[in-house]
Design an enzyme around this catalytic site. Structure first.
Site, PDB file in Angstrom:
ATOM      1  N   GLY A   1       0.791  -1.241   0.000  1.00  0.00           N
ATOM      2  CA  GLY A   1       0.000   0.000   0.000  1.00  0.00           C
ATOM      3  C   GLY A   1       0.812   1.275   0.000  1.00  0.00           C
TER       4      GLY A   1
ATOM      5  N   LYS B   1       2.111 -10.316  -4.312  1.00  0.00           N
ATOM      6  CA  LYS B   1       3.038  -9.238  -3.944  1.00  0.00           C
ATOM      7  C   LYS B   1       4.480  -9.751  -3.965  1.00  0.00           C
ATOM      8  CE  LYS B   1      -0.461  -6.884  -1.157  1.00  0.00           C
ATOM      9  NZ  LYS B   1      -1.140  -6.885   0.148  1.00  0.00           N
TER      10      LYS B   1
HETATM   11  N1  LIG Z   1      -8.374  -1.653  -0.289  1.00  0.00           N
HETATM   12  C1  LIG Z   1      -7.081  -1.687  -0.030  1.00  0.00           C
HETATM   13  O1  LIG Z   1      -6.645  -1.527   1.098  1.00  0.00           O
HETATM   14  C2  LIG Z   1      -6.097  -1.934  -1.135  1.00  0.00           C
HETATM   15  C3  LIG Z   1      -4.718  -1.823  -0.861  1.00  0.00           C
HETATM   16  C4  LIG Z   1      -3.796  -2.010  -1.898  1.00  0.00           C
HETATM   17  C5  LIG Z   1      -4.249  -2.317  -3.166  1.00  0.00           C
HETATM   18  N2  LIG Z   1      -5.599  -2.435  -3.394  1.00  0.00           N
HETATM   19  C6  LIG Z   1      -6.026  -2.757  -4.750  1.00  0.00           C
HETATM   20  O2  LIG Z   1      -6.797  -1.664  -5.249  1.00  0.00           O
HETATM   21  C7  LIG Z   1      -7.780  -2.170  -6.148  1.00  0.00           C
HETATM   22  C8  LIG Z   1      -9.151  -1.687  -5.704  1.00  0.00           C
HETATM   23  O3  LIG Z   1      -9.391  -2.131  -4.386  1.00  0.00           O
HETATM   24  P1  LIG Z   1     -10.617  -1.581  -3.519  1.00  0.00           P
HETATM   25  O4  LIG Z   1     -10.355  -2.022  -2.131  1.00  0.00           O
HETATM   26  O5  LIG Z   1     -10.844  -0.151  -3.792  1.00  0.00           O
HETATM   27  O6  LIG Z   1     -11.792  -2.453  -4.120  1.00  0.00           O
HETATM   28  P2  LIG Z   1     -13.363  -2.115  -4.116  1.00  0.00           P
HETATM   29  O7  LIG Z   1     -14.061  -3.401  -4.323  1.00  0.00           O
HETATM   30  O8  LIG Z   1     -13.717  -1.285  -2.945  1.00  0.00           O
HETATM   31  O9  LIG Z   1     -13.508  -1.202  -5.416  1.00  0.00           O
HETATM   32  C9  LIG Z   1     -13.483  -1.693  -6.725  1.00  0.00           C
HETATM   33  C10 LIG Z   1     -14.591  -0.987  -7.473  1.00  0.00           C
HETATM   34  O10 LIG Z   1     -14.500  -1.322  -8.861  1.00  0.00           O
HETATM   35  C11 LIG Z   1     -15.826  -1.424  -9.347  1.00  0.00           C
HETATM   36  N3  LIG Z   1     -15.814  -2.201 -10.589  1.00  0.00           N
HETATM   37  C12 LIG Z   1     -15.772  -3.542 -10.739  1.00  0.00           C
HETATM   38  N4  LIG Z   1     -15.767  -3.864 -12.054  1.00  0.00           N
HETATM   39  C13 LIG Z   1     -15.814  -2.711 -12.723  1.00  0.00           C
HETATM   40  C14 LIG Z   1     -15.844  -2.366 -14.093  1.00  0.00           C
HETATM   41  N5  LIG Z   1     -15.807  -3.329 -15.027  1.00  0.00           N
HETATM   42  N6  LIG Z   1     -15.899  -1.061 -14.437  1.00  0.00           N
HETATM   43  C15 LIG Z   1     -15.920  -0.103 -13.504  1.00  0.00           C
HETATM   44  N7  LIG Z   1     -15.897  -0.354 -12.184  1.00  0.00           N
HETATM   45  C16 LIG Z   1     -15.842  -1.651 -11.808  1.00  0.00           C
HETATM   46  C17 LIG Z   1     -16.601  -2.081  -8.225  1.00  0.00           C
HETATM   47  O11 LIG Z   1     -17.977  -1.834  -8.360  1.00  0.00           O
HETATM   48  C18 LIG Z   1     -15.990  -1.378  -7.009  1.00  0.00           C
HETATM   49  O12 LIG Z   1     -16.699  -0.212  -6.656  1.00  0.00           O
HETATM   50  C19 LIG Z   1      -7.593  -3.680  -6.176  1.00  0.00           C
HETATM   51  O13 LIG Z   1      -6.718  -4.028  -7.226  1.00  0.00           O
HETATM   52  C20 LIG Z   1      -6.924  -3.963  -4.852  1.00  0.00           C
HETATM   53  O14 LIG Z   1      -6.154  -5.139  -4.855  1.00  0.00           O
HETATM   54  C21 LIG Z   1      -6.524  -2.227  -2.415  1.00  0.00           C
HETATM   55  N1  LIG Z   2      -6.159  -7.379   1.665  1.00  0.00           N
HETATM   56  C1  LIG Z   2      -4.880  -6.749   1.629  1.00  0.00           C
HETATM   57  C2  LIG Z   2      -5.038  -5.330   1.175  1.00  0.00           C
HETATM   58  C3  LIG Z   2      -3.791  -4.725   0.657  1.00  0.00           C
HETATM   59  O1  LIG Z   2      -3.376  -5.290  -0.530  1.00  0.00           O
HETATM   60  C4  LIG Z   2      -4.256  -6.814   3.022  1.00  0.00           C
HETATM   61  O2  LIG Z   2      -4.896  -7.285   3.974  1.00  0.00           O
HETATM   62  O3  LIG Z   2      -3.093  -6.459   3.172  1.00  0.00           O
HETATM   63 NA    NA Z   3       3.754   0.432  -1.923  1.00  0.00          NA
END
Ligand SMILES: NC(=O)c1ccc[n+]([C@@H]2O[C@H](COP(=O)([O-])OP(=O)(O)OC[C@H]3O[C@@H](n4cnc5c(N)ncnc54)[C@H](O)[C@@H]3O)[C@@H](O)[C@H]2O)c1
Ligand SMILES: N[C@@H](CCO)C(=O)O
Ligand code: NA
Length: 442
Positions: free
Chosen positions: A143, A214
């Site tokens: 992150g 990762k």
């Molecule tokens: N949440 C975290 O802490 C975190 C940390 C590091 C990385 N990530 C990465 O960030 C990315 C997003 O994570 P998040 O937690 O925000 O997920 P999330 O599920 O909250 O958000 C994803 C959004 O994408 C939308 N979506 C799905 N398909 C779609 C499409 N075809 N077109 C448009 N929108 C679409 C969903 O409706 C949802 O609102 C992922 O790749 C995740 O691995 C998240």
């Molecule tokens: N699900 C992941 C979010 C960050 O990639 C975690 O718990 O670390």
């Molecule tokens: Na990072």
């Protein structure tokens, strides 16, 4: 929220940004782009304008300007006026196709998607290079922690030998709770879910898939080679018991889910070994003190020595911080007509099979306390060429427990030792069997 995030009255031609996904991370990105518009413009040299947001259900997104929302992500990523694409949807398809279309249309891409980068980063990097644009993904690993840029840039003049870290917050929270409260896995998982750390389907976290993706990305960048998630040996934490945690603590260790990437050799060829599994580490090790949902990564390099990166690996705002850092970087490159570092996979290392990787094991066995038992246990280790470092007996009679810690040995030899032990009738129960890492070298 205003549709334009540039300073009012700023006449410089803005760079237009398409945001794909507006969930936990996407909504934080959209908000911070607006709140920090003036400063971002000053840092980039031109304003960054949020010009479109692809979502699945527009009526759910009342916190962003309705006129920016679209359900047609495909059209958005190839729209002529868009310069930069930020992807925070997650998963493999349709995202891979969307990002390839964006790169082929000359847009630079920022993504937080570890699953996609670990599965098929090579295709995306090739498309970025072929089209002279950037592909940045700092948020995908650990992150908010600046980690990928240091590996790609700051340490590009050094030779990294090892990367070992805690890269999944959910599992670190669960193991930390098991350690501090003595709770079992199910109880700690329920707490992580109630507090919103674990997702409704926590499989990717607890079975180690998230950490394995990762680890693949880290290994590729650290060793200038190509590693995919399928190359990573993976074990999750669902089999970790309160007894394992207690055994660890009895020998001055704590249990962590570790991602370990090592430069090594296999059959005389330079190789890389990448693994994710629970392990006992000494409580004096810097990673042992990383609690709650925090992440930390320990990097060892020949000239730099040991480096430690620590911080928040998850959450909307911390992840958005890394996304915005990348957005500023790719925007600056666009303004100056340059590109950042692309994929560096020249080393082309082979993947060392897990059986060849050398580790230590901690094994605790509930045994019948009678003559010859210890000799038989010791011969199971000796017959497999595994040297025992320490052995300790706790209790007597029917409640006797033998606790053994080995010297380093090939993982396959340790696994066959444990298999052999499981066949002995005098062993009432094989207790904790776990790898041990981070001990001072022999
Ligand atoms: N949440 C975290 O802490 C975190 C940390 C590091 C990385 N990530 C990465 O960030 C990315 C997003 O994570 P998040 O937690 O925000 O997920 P999330 O599920 O909250 O958000 C994803 C959004 O994408 C939308 N979506 C799905 N398909 C779609 C499409 N075809 N077109 C448009 N929108 C679409 C969903 O409706 C949802 O609102 C992922 O790749 C995740 O691995 C998240
Ligand atoms: N699900 C992941 C979010 C960050 O990639 C975690 O718990 O670390
Ligand atoms: Na990072």
């Amino acid at each position: 929220m205003s549709a334009s995030v540039g300073d009012a009255g700023d006449k410089r031609k803005p760079l237009k940004v398409a945001l794909l996904g507006c969930g936990v991370v996407g909504s934080a990105v959209a908000r911070l782009m607006t709140e920090q518009a003036g400063e971002l413009a000053a840092r980039v040299g031109v304003p960054l304008e949020l010009a479109g947001i692809a979502v699945r259900r527009p009526n759910r997104h009342t916190d962003v300007p309705a006129e920016l929302l679209t359900t047609d992500a495909e059209a958005l990523v190839t729209r002529e006026d868009i310069d930069l694409v930020v992807e925070v949807i997650g998963g493999i398809e349709p995202v891979r196709s969307l990002l390839l279309a964006a790169l082929k249309s000359g847009k630079s891409v920022v993504s937080a998607n570890k699953a996609l980068l670990a599965e098929d980063g090579a295709t995306l990097h090739a498309a970025a290079a072929a089209n002279g644009v950037d592909l940045y993904y700092e948020a995908a690993v650990a992150g908010a922690i600046p980690l990928l840029r240091p590996l790609r840039e700051s340490l590009a003049g050094d030779r990294i030998t090892r990367v070992m870290g805690i890269v999944n917050g959910t599992t670190n929270f669960i193991l930390s709770r098991m350690t501090s409260t003595g709770a079992g896995f199910a109880e700690a998982l329920a707490e992580a879910t109630a507090l919103g750390y674990a997702e409704a389907d926590p499989t990717a976290d607890i079975d180690g898939f998230d950490a394995a993706a990762k680890a693949a990305i880290l290994a590729g960048l650290a060793f200038h080679t190509r590693v995919t998630a399928a190359d990573v040996y993976r074990e999750g934490i669902s089999a970790v018991t309160a007894a394992d945690v207690a055994s660890a603590s009895a020998m001055g260790c704590t249990v962590k889910l570790l991602a370990i990437c090592e430069r090594t050799s296999s059959d005389g060829e330079a190789a890389v070994a990448v693994r994710v599994h629970p392990a006992m580490i000494p409580t004096s090790h810097p990673l042992a003190g990383v609690g709650d949902a925090f992440n930390a990564v320990f990097v060892e390099a020949e000239a730099a020595g040991s480096l430690m990166f620590y911080g928040r690996g998850a959450g909307g705002e911390p992840t958005a911080s890394a996304v915005l850092g990348d957005l500023v970087a790719v925007a600056r490159n666009r303004v100056s007509g340059s590109r950042g570092a692309g994929e560096s996979a020249y080393a082309d290392l082979v993947i060392q099979p897990m059986g060849e990787v050398t580790t230590r094991y901690h094994v605790s066995l509930d045994v019948a306390d009678r003559p010859g038992v210890l000799a038989s246990v010791a011969s199971a280790f000796a017959d497999n060429g595994v040297s025992i470092q320490t052995v300790r007996q706790e209790g007597r009679g029917d409640a006797a427990t033998l606790v053994l810690v080995t010297h380093v040995a090939p993982d396959a030899a340790l696994a066959s030792t444990v298999q052999r032990l499981s066949e002995y009738e005098f062993i009432r129960r094989a207790g904790s069997v776990m790898r041990v890492e981070g001990m001072p070298s022999e």
